[in-house]
Each structure stands twice: as structure tokens, then as C-alpha cells.
Design a protein around this motif. Structure first.
Motif, PDB file in Angstrom:
ATOM      1  N   GLU A  63      39.616  35.460 -51.926  1.00  0.00           N
ATOM      2  CA  GLU A  63      39.753  34.239 -52.744  1.00  0.00           C
ATOM      3  C   GLU A  63      39.500  34.449 -54.235  1.00  0.00           C
ATOM      4  OE1 GLU A  63      37.697  30.844 -51.093  1.00  0.00           O
ATOM      5  OE2 GLU A  63      38.315  31.344 -49.051  1.00  0.00           O
TER       6      GLU A  63
ATOM      7  N   GLY B 106      50.746  24.443 -48.755  1.00  0.00           N
ATOM      8  CA  GLY B 106      49.288  24.296 -48.700  1.00  0.00           C
ATOM      9  C   GLY B 106      48.903  23.361 -47.575  1.00  0.00           C
ATOM     10  N   GLU B 107      47.607  23.369 -47.280  1.00  0.00           N
ATOM     11  CA  GLU B 107      47.136  22.485 -46.229  1.00  0.00           C
ATOM     12  C   GLU B 107      46.115  21.533 -46.796  1.00  0.00           C
ATOM     13  OE1 GLU B 107      45.491  24.773 -42.951  1.00  0.00           O
ATOM     14  OE2 GLU B 107      47.167  26.163 -43.331  1.00  0.00           O
TER      15      GLU B 107
ATOM     16  N   TRP C  48      42.222  22.379 -47.500  1.00  0.00           N
ATOM     17  CA  TRP C  48      41.927  23.715 -48.064  1.00  0.00           C
ATOM     18  C   TRP C  48      41.188  23.558 -49.400  1.00  0.00           C
ATOM     19  CZ3 TRP C  48      40.921  28.501 -47.243  1.00  0.00           C
ATOM     20  CH2 TRP C  48      41.089  29.479 -48.238  1.00  0.00           C
TER      21      TRP C  48
ATOM     22  N   VAL D  63      50.155  27.938 -51.992  1.00  0.00           N
ATOM     23  CA  VAL D  63      50.170  26.545 -51.521  1.00  0.00           C
ATOM     24  C   VAL D  63      51.447  25.803 -51.907  1.00  0.00           C
ATOM     25  CG1 VAL D  63      47.669  26.267 -51.338  1.00  0.00           C
ATOM     26  CG2 VAL D  63      48.772  25.912 -53.556  1.00  0.00           C
TER      27      VAL D  63
ATOM     28  N   TYR E 265      44.294  18.954 -51.285  1.00  0.00           N
ATOM     29  CA  TYR E 265      45.099  20.176 -51.420  1.00  0.00           C
ATOM     30  C   TYR E 265      44.616  21.035 -52.584  1.00  0.00           C
ATOM     31  CZ  TYR E 265      48.681  18.396 -48.196  1.00  0.00           C
ATOM     32  OH  TYR E 265      49.357  17.946 -47.094  1.00  0.00           O
TER      33      TYR E 265
ATOM     34  N   LYS F 145      45.503  31.735 -51.756  1.00  0.00           N
ATOM     35  CA  LYS F 145      46.471  31.275 -50.771  1.00  0.00           C
ATOM     36  C   LYS F 145      47.648  30.591 -51.463  1.00  0.00           C
ATOM     37  CE  LYS F 145      46.197  28.311 -46.939  1.00  0.00           C
ATOM     38  NZ  LYS F 145      45.768  27.907 -45.662  1.00  0.00           N
TER      39      LYS F 145
END
Ligand SMILES: *[C@@H]1O[C@H](CO)[C@@H](O)[C@H](O)[C@H]1NC(C)=O
Length: 497
Positions: free
Chosen positions: A29, A468-469, A472, A458, A126, A456
Motif C-alpha cells: 500500500e 474499486g470497492e 476499501w 480503483v 471508495y 489498488k
């Protein structure tokens, strides 16, 4: 075995201080490495993005966003939730938002306001996020909560000089500023003279002038200029940092500039609406002018160059969206809720006040820069849209920077300059929950190609779009502002209070 999670190769990396061709490696990350272009070409990673010469920038930080607020005054209810608002942000290259935890005059505690705002945001975002306290009742017990706010990672609050339900008197503002100073909290202030604009509004209504366009008539630049100057005076008396939100007027900018020249810790924000919209948008036929009602109102195109200049020359510290979304057609909670048989074009003073813009903030400005490079430099763009908001609100260098081992891997990757044919912004292409955009039809030539949040991907414009989720995005604890603080000089000893 892959040694990195993500590689971004062949980008033209732009930060607030530098531009250069680098490859970027991301792990756990975080930004792990910045290396000369080509040097990571053979490196193993789970995923590789070829930026093909496009700009790679720290993800946008939007420090002025209203989501899911209860109606604090008048009609209207924000149409975006934490889910839809942050979804829209990510598709426009913004990876961190700071929204508001709004206190109403009869809320006795800020801590419960903070808690209920956490519940709205948790598992729904998000983007990464934090909150400014929106303070409307500075009672002694509320002021006593400031140290606890700091422990809970909140280091900024916003107050208003207008709107009956929120307006503080000057002595109340001083109470807030003194306690904010004692707790290293940054104060944001909405500077419009509430008494002048109520008086103007009454005069207009007496003459039967109710249409949306009179919203602008009721709030001339003087209304903003006077309040800005008064806010500066109050913050100088307490000698504590203050940010003037959404500055629209060159004359207000001049007061800010003078205060900064005197060395005061005075900061200022402007927004795309003061670069791209004008008061003539409020005169659109039928009720359509209501789509452009926000405060302060958009000014004239003659004012725009001065706002760009104030961004270039450091007068404005940050550029935020002031995303404050209401549907247009919704007759229950939207702009159209004020239309009645008696007032077919509503009464401007009751029209839900605010416009959406969280997704268009970065692409509009970068597109304008690509068409006219004299408007703003690329490093300045990153500074005012990402790095400075992160510094001002205690998120730096975790956000707003690309420091290996330190900064979160939040990135926005654009197209290589001058490669796209321009196209018009259309609301149907946006991801907010609003049935219009005030920028409909305006031409852009840039858009985020990828957005990355903590390593990640997104958003991928050419793939599945939003990937994206929800959930997250995480709450980010904020510390003290790392922009300059108080001067520590003055005629009276503020520490004695
Ligand atoms: C910078 O901007 C401010 C505010 O608009 C303006 O008053 C000032 O003249 C500008 N300064 C320079 C050196 O351009």
C-alpha cells in the motif's frame, strides 16, 4: 515470486516540487521506489501499468466536500451518500476527501456528531476520508471537547459568518479561534456578511424579484470582501492560522494577499466554479439557473483571470470542489422543491444552495491548463489540488506526496499531453448521484486513465471503469497542520487568556 504489488512504468511523474520521467514501484500500500525511467522494466510485480508518457501525480485530495448531511437550514437534502460521493471522486482522480461532521445549534456535543458521521462513512467509502467539524454552537462544553477531537484524529473545524442556523457572532468566533489555537486546530471560515445579504434579499423580495438569478444580486462581491477582511482581523487578534473557504472575489483575494504579505498565517481556497462558471449561468431560462446556485455565487468572466492569477501567485493555497449535491428535478429534496403554483420559479432564498463537482474538479482544471499552459504550471496544479490540502490539514506526507517508504500509494495517472480529442462533459458519464452537472457541455481533453488508492487500481477508464470497492476507503487520522502557524508577535499576550 513477485517482489512488488504494482509497477507504474514510463510515466511523467509530477509532484508539487518536481517533474521527471520515473518508474514507480508499490508494495504493501506504500510507494516503495521511484527509479529512473526504464530501470524497473525487468522487475517482477503482480501487476504492471504502462503510463505511456502520461502524467503520474499524487492522488487528488479534496478538502471541501459535503456528503449525506441532514438539512441544517432551509430545504434540500444532499443527494450523494458517502458511497456515491466517494465513488464519483475516485472516477475523477481524487483519492482522499475531507467531508463535514455537521453540528446543529441544538447538538450539545461534537463527539456524538463525530460518531454519527463515522457511522455514515464506515464501510461505505471508495476513497480514504476524514472529517472537518462543522461547528454552529460554541458552548463552553463544546469548546472543552477540542482536546478529545485531536485525540480522535480531527484537526480542523469550519465556522460560518452567515446563514441564521449556523452564523456565529464575532465574539463567538473569537472563542472558537482561541480554543482552536490552544489545541492546534485549523479554523476554516465561510466569509460572507450574513446581515447584508439578508437585508439585500428582503429588499429584492419586496420588489417581487424571486427568480434564481437574484441569488447573485443578493450577494455582491462586497458581501464577501467585508467578511473576509473581518475574518482576517479576528484571526490576527488571536494570532492563529485560518483558511478562508471558497474565495470567489478578486477584492477578497486582495485582502488575503495583503494579510499574507504582513506575515499572517492566512490561507485561502478557491473552487472550479469560480474559474469556469459565471453569474449569467443563473439567468438560464425557466428554472435552470437554479442548477448554478451556490455561495458565494459565480462571478463574471472578467473576474476569472484574477482567480487564476491568485492560484499561480500563492494567494490561494488550495483548490477544492465544495461538492454540495442536490438533484435538480427532485420536488421533495432537490432544487425544484421550492417551485409552487404561487412561485413557479421558486424564491431564490429557499433554493437548496450548492452544486456538485467532486469528479470534474481535476479534469476541468488540467484540461484548461493543457489548452493554455500559462494558466497554471503542472507542479502548481499538484500543489493546490493534493499536496497543500494534505499539508494544511495534517495528512502530509502520507497523502499529497510520493515519498518512498512513507507516502501511501495513491496516484492519478492521466493521458500523455495533447493526445485526446476534446469532448463535452456529460452528466450521464459521471458517477455521482445527481441528475445534472453545472459543467454540462464544457469541453475537456484530459481525464484520469487510472486511479490508484493504496496500491489498488480503483478506476480504469478504458477497462471496466470503476473497479474499486466500497469500503476499501479508510478513515485517516490527521495531525497538526504542517503549513506555517502563528507569528507569536502582537500587542497583547494571548497566552494569558
Ligand atoms: C497576486 O494575486 C493577488 C490577488 O488576486 C493580487 O492582488 C496581486 O496583485 C497578485 N500579485 C502579483 C505579484 O501578481
Amino acid at each position: 515470486m513477485a517482489s512488488f504489488d504494482l509497477l507504474i512504468l514510463n510515466g511523467l511523474v509530477v509532484t508539487a516540487s518536481d517533474i521527471g520521467h520515473y518508474d514507480i514501484a508499490i508494495k504493501d500500500e506504500k510507494i516503495a521506489l521511484l527509479a529512473p525511467k526504464g530501470s524497473l522494466a525487468e522487475t517482477q510485480a503482480k501487476k504492471v501499468i504502462d503510463a505511456e508518457g502520461g502524467y503520474v501525480m499524487p492522488g487528488g485530495v479534496d478538502a471541501h466536500v459535503h456528503l449525506e448531511e441532514p438539512p441544517l437550514f432551509g430545504k434540500g437534502r444532499s443527494s450523494d451518500t458517502y458511497e456515491t460521493g466517494t465513488r464519483s471522486a475516485i472516477c475523477g482522480g481524487t483519492t482522499t476527501v475531507i467531508t463535514f461532521a455537521p453540528q446543529s445549534k441544538n447538538d450539545p456535543s461534537l463527539l456524538s456528531v463525530l460518531e454519527s458521521t463515522h457511522q455514515k462513512a464506515q464501510n461505505n467509502c471508495y476513497t480514504d476520508y476524514s472529517f472537518h467539524i462543522l461547528l454552529s454552537n460554541p458552548s463552553p462544553s463544546v469548546l472543552n471537547e477540542f482536546p478529545t477531537l485531536r485525540q480522535k484524529g480531527i484537526s480542523s473545524l469550519k465556522i460560518y459568518m452567515t446563514y441564521e442556523a449556523l452564523q456565529l457572532r464575532d465574539n463567538e468566533i473569537l472563542d472558537v479561534l482561541l480554543t482552536a489555537r490552544q489545541n492546534s486546530i485549523t479554523t476554516m471560515i465561510h466569509a460572507e456578511n450574513g446581515d447584508i445579504l439578508s437585508w439585500m434579499t428582503n429588499k429584492l423580495e419586496e420588489k417581487g424579484l424571486f427568480e434564481p438569478k437574484y441569488h447573485a444580486t443578493s450577494r455582491p462581491q462586497l458581501v464577501e470582501t467585508e467578511a473576509t477582511n473581518r475574518a482576517i482581523t479576528l484571526s490576527e487578534l488571536i494570532d492563529t492560522p485560518m483558511l478562508i473557504v471558497h474565495v470567489s472575489s478578486p477584492s477578497a483575494a486582495e485582502h488575503i494577499r495583503n494579510a499574507q504579505t504582513r506575515g499572517l498565517p492566512l490561507y485561502a481556497e478557491t473552487c472550479p466554479q469560480y474559474l469556469f462558471l459565471t453569474r449569467s449561468h443563473l439567468s438560464l431560462p425557466s428554472f435552470h439557473g437554479a442548477k448554478h446556485i451556490c455561495s458565494p455565487p459565480p462571478r463574471t468572466s472578467a473576474d476569472h483571470p484574477q482567480i487564476w492569477l491568485s492560484l499561480r501567485n500563492h494567494t490561494f493555497t488550495i483548490l477544492s470542489s465544495d461538492h454540495c449535491p442536490f438533484h435538480y428535478f427532485d420536488t421533495e429534496n432537490g432544487k425544484s422543491s421550492v417551485r409552487t403554483p404561487e412561485y413557479p420559479l421558486g424564491r431564490f432564498k429557499y433554493i437548496p444552495n450548492g452544486i456538485p463537482g467532486i469528479e470534474t474538479r481535476l479534469p476541468l482544471v488540467l484540461s484548461a491548463m493543457e489548452k493554455d499552459s500559462k494558466k497554471l504550471s503542472l507542479t502548481k496544479f499538484v500543489e493546490v489540488t493534493s499536496t497543500n490540502p494534505a499539508k494544511l490539514y495534517g495528512l502530509y506526507p502520507r497523502k499529497g506526496a510520493l515519498l518512498p517508504g512513507i507516502s501511501d500509494a495513491d496516484l492519478v495517472i492521466w493521458y500523455p499531453p495533447n493526445t485526446l480529442e476534446e469532448w463535452p462533459i456529460r452528466n450521464e458519464d459521471l458517477h455521482h448521484n445527481v441528475d445534472y452537472t453545472p459543467y454540462e457541455g464544457m469541453m475537456v481533453c484530459q481525464w484520469p486513465r487510472w486511479t490508484v488508492l493504496r496500491g489498488k487500481v480503483v478506476w480504469e477508464r478504458e477497462g471496466e471503469g470503476l473497479v474499486g470497492e466500497k469500503g476499501w476507503g479508510r478513515f485517516v487520522e490527521r495531525g497538526e497542520s504542517t503549513l506555517g502557524g502563528r507569528r507569536g508577535v502582537g500587542e497583547w499576550d494571548v497566552e494569558a487568556f
